[in-house]
Design a protein around this motif. Structure first.
Motif, PDB file in Angstrom:
ATOM      1  N   LEU A  18      38.814  16.628  -1.387  1.00 47.85           N
ATOM      2  CA  LEU A  18      37.578  16.699  -2.178  1.00 47.85           C
ATOM      3  C   LEU A  18      37.785  16.209  -3.608  1.00 47.85           C
ATOM      4  O   LEU A  18      36.837  16.156  -4.384  1.00 47.85           O
ATOM      5  CB  LEU A  18      37.060  18.143  -2.210  1.00 47.85           C
ATOM      6  N   GLY A  19      39.003  15.812  -3.934  1.00 44.27           N
ATOM      7  CA  GLY A  19      39.352  15.457  -5.297  1.00 44.27           C
ATOM      8  C   GLY A  19      39.088  14.019  -5.687  1.00 44.27           C
ATOM      9  O   GLY A  19      39.604  13.559  -6.694  1.00 44.27           O
ATOM     10  N   HIS A  20      38.292  13.309  -4.932  1.00 43.60           N
ATOM     11  CA  HIS A  20      37.982  11.921  -5.271  1.00 43.60           C
ATOM     12  C   HIS A  20      36.471  11.730  -5.215  1.00 43.60           C
ATOM     13  O   HIS A  20      35.827  12.103  -4.238  1.00 43.60           O
ATOM     14  CB  HIS A  20      38.665  10.974  -4.288  1.00 43.60           C
ATOM     15  N   PRO A  21      35.878  11.137  -6.256  1.00 41.78           N
ATOM     16  CA  PRO A  21      34.421  10.997  -6.302  1.00 41.78           C
ATOM     17  C   PRO A  21      33.821  10.239  -5.119  1.00 41.78           C
ATOM     18  O   PRO A  21      32.734  10.583  -4.666  1.00 41.78           O
ATOM     19  CB  PRO A  21      34.152  10.240  -7.609  1.00 41.78           C
ATOM     20  N   VAL A  22      34.518   9.240  -4.619  1.00 43.71           N
ATOM     21  CA  VAL A  22      33.982   8.483  -3.483  1.00 43.71           C
ATOM     22  C   VAL A  22      33.938   9.359  -2.237  1.00 43.71           C
ATOM     23  O   VAL A  22      32.961   9.332  -1.479  1.00 43.71           O
ATOM     24  CB  VAL A  22      34.800   7.198  -3.218  1.00 43.71           C
ATOM     25  N   ARG A  23      34.955  10.168  -2.041  1.00 38.92           N
ATOM     26  CA  ARG A  23      34.961  11.046  -0.860  1.00 38.92           C
ATOM     27  C   ARG A  23      33.844  12.073  -0.952  1.00 38.92           C
ATOM     28  O   ARG A  23      33.165  12.365   0.040  1.00 38.92           O
ATOM     29  CB  ARG A  23      36.329  11.696  -0.695  1.00 38.92           C
ATOM     30  N   VAL A  24      33.612  12.608  -2.139  1.00 37.26           N
ATOM     31  CA  VAL A  24      32.509  13.559  -2.324  1.00 37.26           C
ATOM     32  C   VAL A  24      31.182  12.858  -2.059  1.00 37.26           C
ATOM     33  O   VAL A  24      30.304  13.405  -1.391  1.00 37.26           O
ATOM     34  CB  VAL A  24      32.548  14.195  -3.729  1.00 37.26           C
ATOM     35  N   ARG A  25      31.042  11.631  -2.554  1.00 39.85           N
ATOM     36  CA  ARG A  25      29.802  10.863  -2.331  1.00 39.85           C
ATOM     37  C   ARG A  25      29.584  10.619  -0.840  1.00 39.85           C
ATOM     38  O   ARG A  25      28.459  10.755  -0.338  1.00 39.85           O
ATOM     39  CB  ARG A  25      29.875   9.534  -3.090  1.00 39.85           C
ATOM     40  N   VAL A  26      30.630  10.273  -0.115  1.00 41.99           N
ATOM     41  CA  VAL A  26      30.512  10.055   1.327  1.00 41.99           C
ATOM     42  C   VAL A  26      30.048  11.334   2.009  1.00 41.99           C
ATOM     43  O   VAL A  26      29.146  11.308   2.857  1.00 41.99           O
ATOM     44  CB  VAL A  26      31.845   9.551   1.930  1.00 41.99           C
ATOM     45  N   LEU A  27      30.623  12.455   1.647  1.00 45.10           N
ATOM     46  CA  LEU A  27      30.208  13.729   2.246  1.00 45.10           C
ATOM     47  C   LEU A  27      28.744  14.026   1.934  1.00 45.10           C
ATOM     48  O   LEU A  27      28.005  14.487   2.802  1.00 45.10           O
ATOM     49  CB  LEU A  27      31.105  14.868   1.762  1.00 45.10           C
ATOM     50  N   GLU A  28      28.334  13.761   0.708  1.00 46.02           N
ATOM     51  CA  GLU A  28      26.921  13.966   0.347  1.00 46.02           C
ATOM     52  C   GLU A  28      26.014  13.072   1.193  1.00 46.02           C
ATOM     53  O   GLU A  28      24.961  13.513   1.657  1.00 46.02           O
ATOM     54  CB  GLU A  28      26.705  13.666  -1.143  1.00 46.02           C
ATOM     55  N   LEU A  29      26.415  11.829   1.395  1.00 48.42           N
ATOM     56  CA  LEU A  29      25.618  10.916   2.225  1.00 48.42           C
ATOM     57  C   LEU A  29      25.532  11.415   3.668  1.00 48.42           C
ATOM     58  O   LEU A  29      24.484  11.323   4.302  1.00 48.42           O
ATOM     59  CB  LEU A  29      26.218   9.509   2.189  1.00 48.42           C
ATOM     60  N   LEU A  30      26.627  11.946   4.170  1.00 54.25           N
ATOM     61  CA  LEU A  30      26.655  12.421   5.553  1.00 54.25           C
ATOM     62  C   LEU A  30      25.927  13.754   5.723  1.00 54.25           C
ATOM     63  O   LEU A  30      25.598  14.141   6.843  1.00 54.25           O
ATOM     64  CB  LEU A  30      28.099  12.535   6.052  1.00 54.25           C
ATOM     65  N   HIS A  31      25.679  14.431   4.628  1.00 51.97           N
ATOM     66  CA  HIS A  31      24.955  15.702   4.676  1.00 51.97           C
ATOM     67  C   HIS A  31      23.582  15.508   5.323  1.00 51.97           C
ATOM     68  O   HIS A  31      23.078  16.390   6.019  1.00 51.97           O
ATOM     69  CB  HIS A  31      24.819  16.276   3.265  1.00 51.97           C
ATOM     70  N   ASP A  32      22.980  14.346   5.097  1.00 50.85           N
ATOM     71  CA  ASP A  32      21.654  14.053   5.656  1.00 50.85           C
ATOM     72  C   ASP A  32      21.698  13.602   7.109  1.00 50.85           C
ATOM     73  O   ASP A  32      20.661  13.351   7.701  1.00 50.85           O
ATOM     74  CB  ASP A  32      20.960  12.968   4.824  1.00 50.85           C
ATOM     75  N   GLY A  33      22.888  13.450   7.656  1.00 49.50           N
ATOM     76  CA  GLY A  33      23.034  13.031   9.049  1.00 49.50           C
ATOM     77  C   GLY A  33      24.038  11.907   9.177  1.00 49.50           C
ATOM     78  O   GLY A  33      24.499  11.354   8.181  1.00 49.50           O
ATOM     79  N   PRO A  34      24.401  11.577  10.411  1.00 48.79           N
ATOM     80  CA  PRO A  34      25.410  10.536  10.649  1.00 48.79           C
ATOM     81  C   PRO A  34      25.013   9.204  10.026  1.00 48.79           C
ATOM     82  O   PRO A  34      23.830   8.870   9.930  1.00 48.79           O
ATOM     83  CB  PRO A  34      25.449  10.422  12.174  1.00 48.79           C
ATOM     84  N   LYS A  35      26.036   8.460   9.582  1.00 54.21           N
ATOM     85  CA  LYS A  35      25.827   7.154   8.970  1.00 54.21           C
ATOM     86  C   LYS A  35      26.848   6.170   9.534  1.00 54.21           C
ATOM     87  O   LYS A  35      27.987   6.531   9.817  1.00 54.21           O
ATOM     88  CB  LYS A  35      26.025   7.209   7.451  1.00 54.21           C
ATOM     89  N   THR A  36      26.418   4.922   9.648  1.00 58.01           N
ATOM     90  CA  THR A  36      27.331   3.870  10.078  1.00 58.01           C
ATOM     91  C   THR A  36      28.193   3.448   8.893  1.00 58.01           C
ATOM     92  O   THR A  36      27.860   3.707   7.735  1.00 58.01           O
ATOM     93  CB  THR A  36      26.561   2.643  10.591  1.00 58.01           C
ATOM     94  N   VAL A  37      29.280   2.773   9.210  1.00 54.79           N
ATOM     95  CA  VAL A  37      30.146   2.252   8.170  1.00 54.79           C
ATOM     96  C   VAL A  37      29.360   1.300   7.272  1.00 54.79           C
ATOM     97  O   VAL A  37      29.507   1.322   6.048  1.00 54.79           O
ATOM     98  CB  VAL A  37      31.382   1.546   8.782  1.00 54.79           C
TER      99      VAL A  37
END
Length: 113
Positions: A18-37
């Motif tokens: 969780l210590g990297h902003p991009v990883r947190v952003r990815v998790l936030e994006l996935l919070h709304d549901g599955p996403k493609t690459v």
């Protein structure tokens, strides 16, 4: 390794992920549901290799899971608790920010020269 040490290691790896902003952003994006690459690439403005590395870290901790459908790879949160963790992190950050704002206000009042 004791059970306590193993648990401490697992928690440490979780927080490291969780210590990297991009990883947190990815998790936030996935919070709304599955996403493609492709969607994740567009939303994060990363190059493929950079996103791939960040997704590998998240997959390694189980925070995200991947599902392949032909040539398309779709990512989703690894567990419902990840969404709760994101919400808790937002609440902690908001609380800390509010506390810092209050501290700044008090400093301004006390130190008006």
């Amino acid at each position: 390794m004791s059970v306590v040490a193993a648990l401490d290691n697992a928690r440490s790896e979780l927080f490291r992920a969780l210590g990297h902003p991009v990883r947190v952003r990815v998790l936030e994006l996935l919070h709304d549901g599955p996403k493609t690459v492709r969607h994740l690439l567009e939303a994060t403005a990363l190059e493929g290799s950079g996103l791939s590395h960040q997704l590998a870290v998240l997959r390694g901790t189980g925070l995200v899971v991947a599902r392949r459908d032909g040539n398309t790879v779709e990512y989703s949160l690894g567990a419902a608790e990840v969404a709760a963790l994101l919400l808790a992190a937002r609440e902690v950050v908001a609380g800390l920010a509010a506390g810092q704002g209050q501290l700044l206000a008090e400093l301004r009042v006390e130190h008006t020269w």
